[in-house]
Write a protein that holds these residues in place. Structure first.
Motif, mmCIF file in Angstrom:
data_model
loop_
_atom_site.group_PDB
_atom_site.id
_atom_site.type_symbol
_atom_site.label_atom_id
_atom_site.label_comp_id
_atom_site.label_asym_id
_atom_site.label_seq_id
_atom_site.Cartn_x
_atom_site.Cartn_y
_atom_site.Cartn_z
ATOM 1 N N VAL A 80 -2.033 4.449 -2.563
ATOM 2 C CA VAL A 80 -0.681 5.000 -2.590
ATOM 3 C C VAL A 80 -0.432 5.842 -1.335
ATOM 4 N N GLY A 81 0.671 5.550 -0.660
ATOM 5 C CA GLY A 81 1.047 6.301 0.533
ATOM 6 C C GLY A 81 0.405 5.806 1.817
ATOM 7 N N ASP A 82 -0.575 4.921 1.706
ATOM 8 C CA ASP A 82 -1.249 4.395 2.896
ATOM 9 C C ASP A 82 -1.772 2.994 2.600
ATOM 10 N N PRO A 83 -0.864 1.984 2.637
ATOM 11 C CA PRO A 83 -1.260 0.630 2.236
ATOM 12 C C PRO A 83 -2.352 -0.010 3.086
ATOM 13 N N THR A 84 -2.634 0.541 4.259
ATOM 14 C CA THR A 84 -3.701 -0.026 5.092
ATOM 15 C C THR A 84 -5.031 0.704 4.907
ATOM 16 N N ALA A 85 -5.035 1.746 4.089
ATOM 17 C CA ALA A 85 -6.263 2.519 3.872
ATOM 18 C C ALA A 85 -7.320 1.675 3.172
ATOM 19 N N ASP A 86 -8.539 2.013 3.456
ATOM 20 C CA ASP A 86 -9.674 1.312 2.865
ATOM 21 C C ASP A 86 -10.412 2.261 1.920
ATOM 22 N N ARG A 87 -11.013 1.717 0.913
ATOM 23 C CA ARG A 87 -11.843 2.465 -0.019
ATOM 24 C C ARG A 87 -13.155 1.701 -0.171
ATOM 25 N N PRO A 88 -14.272 2.388 -0.385
ATOM 26 C CA PRO A 88 -15.562 1.699 -0.515
ATOM 27 C C PRO A 88 -15.560 0.606 -1.589
ATOM 28 N N ILE A 89 -14.803 0.790 -2.670
ATOM 29 C CA ILE A 89 -14.778 -0.210 -3.740
ATOM 30 C C ILE A 89 -14.235 -1.550 -3.246
ATOM 31 N N PHE A 90 -13.354 -1.533 -2.243
ATOM 32 C CA PHE A 90 -12.795 -2.793 -1.727
ATOM 33 C C PHE A 90 -13.902 -3.658 -1.122
ATOM 34 N N ALA A 91 -14.751 -3.067 -0.299
ATOM 35 C CA ALA A 91 -15.847 -3.819 0.329
ATOM 36 C C ALA A 91 -16.885 -4.233 -0.704
ATOM 37 N N ARG A 92 -17.134 -3.382 -1.675
ATOM 38 C CA ARG A 92 -18.113 -3.716 -2.718
ATOM 39 C C ARG A 92 -17.638 -4.919 -3.528
ATOM 40 N N MET A 93 -16.367 -4.926 -3.875
ATOM 41 C CA MET A 93 -15.814 -6.051 -4.629
ATOM 42 C C MET A 93 -15.799 -7.320 -3.772
ATOM 43 N N GLN A 94 -15.461 -7.167 -2.503
ATOM 44 C CA GLN A 94 -15.466 -8.315 -1.594
ATOM 45 C C GLN A 94 -16.852 -8.940 -1.528
ATOM 46 N N ALA A 95 -17.880 -8.118 -1.426
ATOM 47 C CA ALA A 95 -19.259 -8.623 -1.347
ATOM 48 C C ALA A 95 -19.643 -9.365 -2.625
ATOM 49 N N VAL A 96 -19.249 -8.839 -3.774
ATOM 50 C CA VAL A 96 -19.552 -9.500 -5.053
ATOM 51 C C VAL A 96 -18.861 -10.854 -5.123
ATOM 52 N N ALA A 97 -17.585 -10.899 -4.773
ATOM 53 C CA ALA A 97 -16.831 -12.160 -4.840
ATOM 54 C C ALA A 97 -17.401 -13.189 -3.874
ATOM 55 N N ASP A 98 -17.673 -12.782 -2.648
ATOM 56 C CA ASP A 98 -18.223 -13.699 -1.648
ATOM 57 C C ASP A 98 -19.567 -14.270 -2.106
ATOM 58 N N SER A 99 -20.409 -13.418 -2.673
ATOM 59 C CA SER A 99 -21.714 -13.862 -3.159
ATOM 60 C C SER A 99 -21.573 -14.829 -4.335
#
Length: 151
Positions: free
Chosen positions: A82-101
């Motif tokens: 919220v307030g920063d649509p380009t911001a990143d959070r650690p959960i985003f990369a963690r979920m990406q790694a799970v999905a890719d795997s």
């Protein structure tokens, strides 16, 4: 218990996954998400809890059974900060790694602002709430198809 099914997957979760068809959406969320309220408007109509799991653990277990859709540009949608649509959070990369795997390939992920995400979640088949403390641990996974042998 059954052979080959992650013990974190309750009978209700397996039932939900079996009921879902190609293109149906599954929300996996943290404890901050208004999951019970939104779940009442989903196809399944009630909240499914997955206690004792964070988002990556829950997603890893679910994706052992559920394929992601390959017919759409991005089979996973996450909530924007919220307030920063380009911001990143650690959960985003963690979920990406799970999905890719789980899929054995890079899985495209898109994002929606908070209220658009809530509206999309209402159109989902079901919502699974984890014990993840978040924030921004809110994802929509679109179910794909598997090529099964003829009966």
């Amino acid at each position: 218990m059954l052979k080959g099914i992650d013990q974190r997957l309750s009978a209700e979760i397996v039932h939900v996954l079996m009921l879902m068809g190609h293109g149906d959406d599954l929300v996996i969320c943290d404890v901050n998400h208004p999951a019970a309220t939104i779940a009442a408007e989903t196809t399944y109509g009630r909240l499914v809890d997955m206690p004792g799991c964070d988002i990556p653990t829950a997603a890893r277990a679910i994706l052992t059974l559920m394929p992601l859709d390959t017919f759409v540009d991005a089979p996973i949608t996450r909530m924007q900060v919220v307030g920063d649509p380009t911001a990143d959070r650690p959960i985003f990369a963690r979920m990406q790694a799970v999905a890719d795997s789980a899929e054995g390939r890079p899985v495209p992920m898109q994002s929606l602002d908070r209220f658009a995400f809530y509206e999309a979640a209402k159109r989902a088949f079901a919502i699974i709430r984890t014990a993840d403390s978040g924030p921004y641990g809110c994802f929509i996974l679109k179910k794909g198809v598997i090529d099964l042998p003829e009966l």
